[in-house]
Write a protein that holds these residues in place. Sequence first.
Motif, PDB file in Angstrom:
ATOM      1  N   LYS A 112       9.900  -5.454 -14.396  1.00 43.50           N
ATOM      2  CA  LYS A 112       9.740  -5.569 -15.084  1.00 43.50           C
ATOM      3  C   LYS A 112       9.680  -4.143 -15.680  1.00 43.50           C
ATOM      4  O   LYS A 112      10.401  -3.249 -14.902  1.00 43.50           O
ATOM      5  CB  LYS A 112       7.286  -4.977 -15.455  1.00 43.50           C
ATOM      6  N   GLU A 168       3.932   3.682  -2.478  1.00 37.35           N
ATOM      7  CA  GLU A 168       4.490   3.468  -3.774  1.00 37.35           C
ATOM      8  C   GLU A 168       5.568   4.552  -3.641  1.00 37.35           C
ATOM      9  O   GLU A 168       5.341   6.082  -2.906  1.00 37.35           O
ATOM     10  CB  GLU A 168       3.153   3.996  -5.066  1.00 37.35           C
ATOM     11  N   LEU A 204       9.951  -0.569 -18.851  1.00 33.66           N
ATOM     12  CA  LEU A 204       8.781   0.187 -18.929  1.00 33.66           C
ATOM     13  C   LEU A 204       9.434   0.625 -19.789  1.00 33.66           C
ATOM     14  O   LEU A 204       9.726   1.071 -20.120  1.00 33.66           O
ATOM     15  CB  LEU A 204       9.061   1.300 -17.107  1.00 33.66           C
ATOM     16  N   THR A 249      12.292  -3.486  -9.426  1.00 34.40           N
ATOM     17  CA  THR A 249      11.187  -4.541 -10.499  1.00 34.40           C
ATOM     18  C   THR A 249      11.440  -4.834 -11.573  1.00 34.40           C
ATOM     19  O   THR A 249      12.943  -4.985 -11.763  1.00 34.40           O
ATOM     20  CB  THR A 249      10.114  -3.689 -10.352  1.00 34.40           C
ATOM     21  N   PHE A 299      15.008  -1.451 -15.008  1.00 37.55           N
ATOM     22  CA  PHE A 299      15.607  -1.094 -14.231  1.00 37.55           C
ATOM     23  C   PHE A 299      15.991  -1.940 -12.876  1.00 37.55           C
ATOM     24  O   PHE A 299      16.338  -3.324 -13.709  1.00 37.55           O
ATOM     25  CB  PHE A 299      13.944  -0.594 -13.025  1.00 37.55           C
ATOM     26  N   GLU A 304       5.703  11.082 -14.418  1.00 41.51           N
ATOM     27  CA  GLU A 304       6.180  10.006 -13.083  1.00 41.51           C
ATOM     28  C   GLU A 304       6.070   8.595 -13.798  1.00 41.51           C
ATOM     29  O   GLU A 304       4.672   8.776 -14.053  1.00 41.51           O
ATOM     30  CB  GLU A 304       5.502  10.953 -12.634  1.00 41.51           C
ATOM     31  N   PHE A 305       6.963   8.082 -13.648  1.00 38.93           N
ATOM     32  CA  PHE A 305       6.619   6.359 -13.378  1.00 38.93           C
ATOM     33  C   PHE A 305       6.510   5.912 -11.447  1.00 38.93           C
ATOM     34  O   PHE A 305       7.152   6.736 -10.730  1.00 38.93           O
ATOM     35  CB  PHE A 305       7.560   5.584 -13.699  1.00 38.93           C
ATOM     36  N   VAL A 306       5.631   5.307 -11.528  1.00 34.74           N
ATOM     37  CA  VAL A 306       5.187   4.933 -10.253  1.00 34.74           C
ATOM     38  C   VAL A 306       5.594   3.666  -9.854  1.00 34.74           C
ATOM     39  O   VAL A 306       5.191   2.692 -10.789  1.00 34.74           O
ATOM     40  CB  VAL A 306       3.885   5.145  -9.454  1.00 34.74           C
ATOM     41  N   LEU A 307       6.491   3.001  -9.044  1.00 39.74           N
ATOM     42  CA  LEU A 307       6.485   1.762  -8.139  1.00 39.74           C
ATOM     43  C   LEU A 307       4.939   1.643  -7.633  1.00 39.74           C
ATOM     44  O   LEU A 307       5.825   1.843  -5.902  1.00 39.74           O
ATOM     45  CB  LEU A 307       7.582   1.251  -7.800  1.00 39.74           C
ATOM     46  N   SER A 308       4.669   0.605  -7.437  1.00 40.33           N
ATOM     47  CA  SER A 308       3.566   0.338  -6.135  1.00 40.33           C
ATOM     48  C   SER A 308       4.541  -0.777  -5.318  1.00 40.33           C
ATOM     49  O   SER A 308       5.410  -1.467  -6.218  1.00 40.33           O
ATOM     50  CB  SER A 308       2.977   0.020  -6.802  1.00 40.33           C
ATOM     51  N   ILE A 339      10.072  12.062 -14.429  1.00 38.71           N
ATOM     52  CA  ILE A 339      11.009  12.575 -15.012  1.00 38.71           C
ATOM     53  C   ILE A 339      10.536  13.075 -16.030  1.00 38.71           C
ATOM     54  O   ILE A 339       9.504  13.755 -16.088  1.00 38.71           O
ATOM     55  CB  ILE A 339      11.300  10.800 -15.866  1.00 38.71           C
ATOM     56  N   CYS A 379       7.820   7.443  -6.397  1.00 38.68           N
ATOM     57  CA  CYS A 379       7.620   8.009  -7.577  1.00 38.68           C
ATOM     58  C   CYS A 379       8.011   8.775  -8.095  1.00 38.68           C
ATOM     59  O   CYS A 379       9.382   9.687  -7.016  1.00 38.68           O
ATOM     60  CB  CYS A 379       5.563   9.304  -7.374  1.00 38.68           C
ATOM     61  N   ASP A 413       0.710  -0.964  -0.165  1.00 38.46           N
ATOM     62  CA  ASP A 413       0.173   0.113  -0.024  1.00 38.46           C
ATOM     63  C   ASP A 413       0.903   1.078  -0.169  1.00 38.46           C
ATOM     64  O   ASP A 413       0.239   1.865   0.594  1.00 38.46           O
ATOM     65  CB  ASP A 413      -0.834  -0.272   1.381  1.00 38.46           C
ATOM     66  N   LEU A 453       8.546   4.088 -22.566  1.00 37.74           N
ATOM     67  CA  LEU A 453       7.677   5.082 -23.251  1.00 37.74           C
ATOM     68  C   LEU A 453       8.292   5.610 -24.356  1.00 37.74           C
ATOM     69  O   LEU A 453       8.437   4.764 -25.297  1.00 37.74           O
ATOM     70  CB  LEU A 453       8.660   6.072 -22.661  1.00 37.74           C
TER      71      LEU A 453
END
Lengths: 449, 269
Positions: B136, B46, B138, B134, B129, B168-172, B51, B48, B44, B140
């Motif tokens: 995975k 994240e 990403l 993570t 990354f 912005e990329f969010v890493l949850s 960029i 951020c 819960d 763009l």
Amino acid sequence: MDAKDILGLPKNALPIQEKKSKPPKETQRKPDGISREVYALMGGLAPLMPSVDVNQLKRKAQSENEKITWQWLPFTNSARKDNLQLYHWVRVVNGVPPTGDYSFAKFNKSVDVIKYTDEEYEKYLVDPAWTKEETDRLFDLCERFDLRFIVIADRFPSSKTVEELKNRFYSVSRAILIARAPSPGDVVGHPLVKEPYNVSQEIERKRALSMVLSHTKHQERRDVEVLAEAKRISEARKAAKAAEEPELPVMADTGHDVTDRGAVAADSISPSPSTQFPSATIANPVSETASVVASLRMLQVYLRSYALEQMVQAASSSAGLRTIKRVEQTLQDLGVNLKPKVPTRAVCAEHLELRKEILTLLSLQKQLQYKEAEGSSYRDGSYAETPGTPPPKRLQRAADLDRTFTPDSLSFGGERVGKRDQKRKGPGRSEAPSPPAQSKRPRKYKASD
Amino acid sequence: MPQNQTHGAEQPDIAGPTPKSQRTKMVKSSDDNENKSLAKKLKDSEICVPIVYGNIAFWLGKKASEYQSHKWTVYVRSSTNEDLGVVIKRAVFQLHSSFNNPTRVVEGPPFELSESGWGEFEIVITLHFHSDVTEKPLHLYHRLKLYPEEESGSLSMKKPVVVESYDEFVLSEPSEGFLARVQNHPAVIMPRLPSGFALPAVPMEDINSGKRGDTKNHPLSQCFTNFSEADELLKLAAARQQVQAHIARLRRQLSLLEGQQQLKSASDM
């Protein structure tokens, strides 16, 4: 001729010259063999150029090399068990009739139906629902009719369904196969052993098929909606794991039909259990965004702009295309970018809230319109005193709808007009004037007036 | 493209605590338990990372040939020009197939790629990354822009064409190890940690030893756009106010109508 060059046809000087001499004659007299009208259709002339080059037509096969006659000869068919002799025309070449079996004999294929002995029956095949005579009869029919179960079911003495017959046949064959196999490993590859006949599944499948077949267009459309909804919800379930979405109750009027359709959809699309698929749904915007959040979390890493897109889609999922366009138009009028240039967390949240509020606004407008249409009455022409207003087309239409209304309502119809006037004439405000309910399209909001 | 290494040697530490200076003396995390706790994900929450990605293109003017009319650089930078190397392991720029080796991999910050060419096309930037962030990647998407918007025709050698996009990329559910690593790094926006939660102290591995990864003194930094959310927030707030006012008015109207209708139906009876 140049045209011939272009078309790439080889030059044939002769036929053309012949044709050139002919046409003058032929137009003058009516040609025999073709009716006058048909000839006129062709242009009254023979074609200028042969459309098909004569050289390219197939030559008559080997004519005059051999002597071909046609004779009426008897023949035998190896596919027949009796010795019936029939006659047919045969192409005889140089006095030698053709050899070989009747050309259609090779199509006489049949299915290999297993034959069991009595001992085998006693040992492996005894079944409470089937007597030996019935089983024997079944196999006999199967062989005669090449496993055409529809016919077999029709001819079967006692009434058993196609599925029952199939079941019996396949289970017997399977049992025999396994019993006769020297070792179990040998038959493992056999299709019967690998995938045995599943009666209940077959029955269900056929029922589902017939249901799909009997769908009306209306049901088809609803099917698509249900499927889309189900897909979305099943994804959310996967993401959320906990039962966030309670199973929505079946709509009263459709009842079983819709759950069945859900089952049909499940059957036809994927083997997943059909119990999970809720039927008609009334999308709850809160749960929509919750499911989007859950699915985003699954992604582990995502772009905030992407996230915003998803949320926007989720929020406007219940809205039609036109509504979405109106929302975007409103955003533009307010001077807001459709996609925020700086999508930070705060900006995205605000943007989403704004969109939701616009949706609320639009729906309120619609509500107001409906209320006006049904509620009060409008008299044509009684509003002549309202100056400079856009012609109340809407009011006229509403008036047509409400002829049954009593004249009492005139008084507060007028009252309401007055009120509307007030609002309309409020130019001094910094906000956009005039109630949106007046016009059919939402009033454009001007940032500066 | 001039490298930043020349700058790295002489620059003092940047203002604000950098992980490099603080953590070198800390205990090494070779303990099994610690590793496990580092891998634990913080539910819960994240993290951020803002960029900016885009391209800058210069017209080569006299030196321009038919196939090499522009010199351009496509890049991904932190919106505050901080070092993204703490989060991003490498960036893969997928160029048009007409380029040699269209898949260009940039192994460390600054994540940029320079080329010369004549055409505009879509570049797919894939960010990979670090493993504790993570697995995975990403993606763009950026459309390379060489020619200016106005058709004024005056291609100037001095004024480059700059197109930047903010995101912005969010890493949850970031792992604790990652959080600990970037606790005080200016490139990331930390989530609010649950009260009383203490992140284990982790020595910052010197990923870019010696080389500065931030783009503060990038030769092209004067072309960088400054993205501020304040503008957008203001506009949004104003718009919301308007809409809310309208909603209020409509609601009043509706309730008025309903009241009148009720009156009418009451009087009918």
